[in-house]
Design a protein around this motif. Sequence first.
Motif, mmCIF file in Angstrom:
data_model
loop_
_atom_site.group_PDB
_atom_site.id
_atom_site.type_symbol
_atom_site.label_atom_id
_atom_site.label_comp_id
_atom_site.label_asym_id
_atom_site.label_seq_id
_atom_site.Cartn_x
_atom_site.Cartn_y
_atom_site.Cartn_z
ATOM 1 N N SER A 18 0.834 -1.194 0.000
ATOM 2 C CA SER A 18 0.000 0.000 0.000
ATOM 3 C C SER A 18 0.881 1.261 0.000
ATOM 4 C CB SER A 18 -0.873 -0.063 1.262
ATOM 5 O OG SER A 18 -1.531 1.134 1.448
ATOM 6 N N THR A 167 -0.483 -1.462 -4.300
ATOM 7 C CA THR A 167 -1.703 -2.278 -4.305
ATOM 8 C C THR A 167 -2.964 -1.422 -4.167
ATOM 9 O OG1 THR A 167 -1.249 -2.684 -1.969
ATOM 10 C CG2 THR A 167 -0.652 -4.430 -3.505
ATOM 11 N N ASP A 168 -2.837 -0.187 -3.667
ATOM 12 C CA ASP A 168 -4.021 0.690 -3.561
ATOM 13 C C ASP A 168 -4.601 0.988 -4.948
ATOM 14 O OD1 ASP A 168 -3.509 0.754 -0.894
ATOM 15 O OD2 ASP A 168 -2.486 2.691 -0.932
ATOM 16 N N SER A 171 -7.731 -0.723 -6.357
ATOM 17 C CA SER A 171 -9.099 -0.434 -5.888
ATOM 18 C C SER A 171 -9.947 0.168 -7.010
ATOM 19 C CB SER A 171 -9.048 0.516 -4.696
ATOM 20 O OG SER A 171 -8.523 1.747 -5.125
ATOM 21 N N THR A 172 -9.324 0.734 -8.026
ATOM 22 C CA THR A 172 -10.102 1.315 -9.133
ATOM 23 C C THR A 172 -10.212 0.360 -10.330
ATOM 24 O OG1 THR A 172 -8.105 2.342 -10.028
ATOM 25 C CG2 THR A 172 -9.449 3.701 -8.551
ATOM 26 N N GLU A 206 -8.498 -10.985 -1.008
ATOM 27 C CA GLU A 206 -8.308 -9.596 -0.555
ATOM 28 C C GLU A 206 -7.365 -9.483 0.633
ATOM 29 O OE1 GLU A 206 -11.706 -6.769 0.181
ATOM 30 O OE2 GLU A 206 -12.244 -7.650 -1.750
#
Length: 347
Positions: A18, A167-168, A171-172, A206
């Motif tokens: 992240s 890794t963030d 999310s899109t 996840e």
Amino acid sequence: MNIVKVNASKKYDVIIGSKTASLLPEKINELFGNVKVCIVTDDTVAGLHLDSLKNELNRNHIINEAFVFPHGENSKCPEVLFELLEFLATKHFSRKDVIVALGGGVTGDLTGLAAALYMRGMHLVQMPTTLLAMVDSSVGGKTAVNLKAGKNLAGVFNQPELVLCDTDMLSTLPAEYFAEGMAEVIKYGVIADKELFDVVKNGSIEENLEAIITRCVAIKRDVVGEDEFDTGKRQLLNFGHTLAHSIEKESNFTISHGNAVAMGMVIISEIAWKNGMSVERCQDEIVDALLENNLPIACPYKNSELYYATENDKKSASGRISIVVPEKIGSCNIIDIPLAEFRELLK
Ligand SMILES: NC(=O)c1ccc[n+]([C@@H]2O[C@H](COP(=O)([O-])OP(=O)(O)OC[C@H]3O[C@@H](n4cnc5c(N)ncnc54)[C@H](O)[C@@H]3O)[C@@H](O)[C@H]2O)c1
């Protein structure tokens, strides 16, 4: 945050976790000193993640430009490649400067090739934003554009000097693209790691995402470390892919690569079991893992139709073909056979 150290013709770190995108300015200073940065990205990723990356660079007084191209496989072509090279020249980039690929495999392949060509080579950082690019295309140094005659026909091996997998950014990513990446994750499990396979088969994605990506990158690192230029062991990474290429071709590329790989893994596992090439029956477990991850298991084409598409594949030009078959989950073998024998197997 995890770091995988790659030891190929270039040594580099793959940093996974992240907020790792925010490491870009400090890593650029550490690795390259006082340089300019060209971020290459497609229009979709630009709309989502470009501003924050530019802000990070601006805050750290790193001069930067962005080259944005239309998203999609059609942009992985000589025309966009040369537009990018002209852009670099117009903006007075030098070979000491850095090019950053911010995007999926299309961006990574295109940018990696431009980095090798521009002034005979400038610094390259990969910042993958799809799961597929994180676990596969950003590591290992294969770069290419497509020609009218076929996919990936013009390219070079060009290892990056840093890979930042934030890794963030996933999310899109739309669910269907995430599933495409999961097909490659399942592949890594079958070729090299039963434990990884079991995690993925049980759908515990996840909560284990960082560990899953790290494990896949480490497997790729190990394979590429032994066979950087794809003359032997690297072919293990093609598990499910030989038939996948035929399925993609037969469908006129309406079936996506990840879905085709899923179908290809099921067919080749079945063939391997029926012909005594596996010590354990693998196809049922592979089917379970694919279904758990929203991937298809049934191919709409007959095996004989796939054979004809395979015959014209560049990998089978010598009249022989290398197929990758599972011995058991976690271990695969590469078998080199005449095309005629492959045709019999497909029957
Ligand atoms: N070099 C290698 O070793 C290697 C290995 C495997 C595949 N590839 C290549 O990779 C390509 C496929 O990669 P891909 O599936 O990443 O395709 P891609 O780069 O086209 O990305 C898929 C789509 O997702 C969008 N996207 C990317 N990141 C996003 C995000 N975080 N949020 C929202 N949307 C996002 C993109 O705009 C695009 O529309 C193919 O060209 C294939 O040949 C290369």
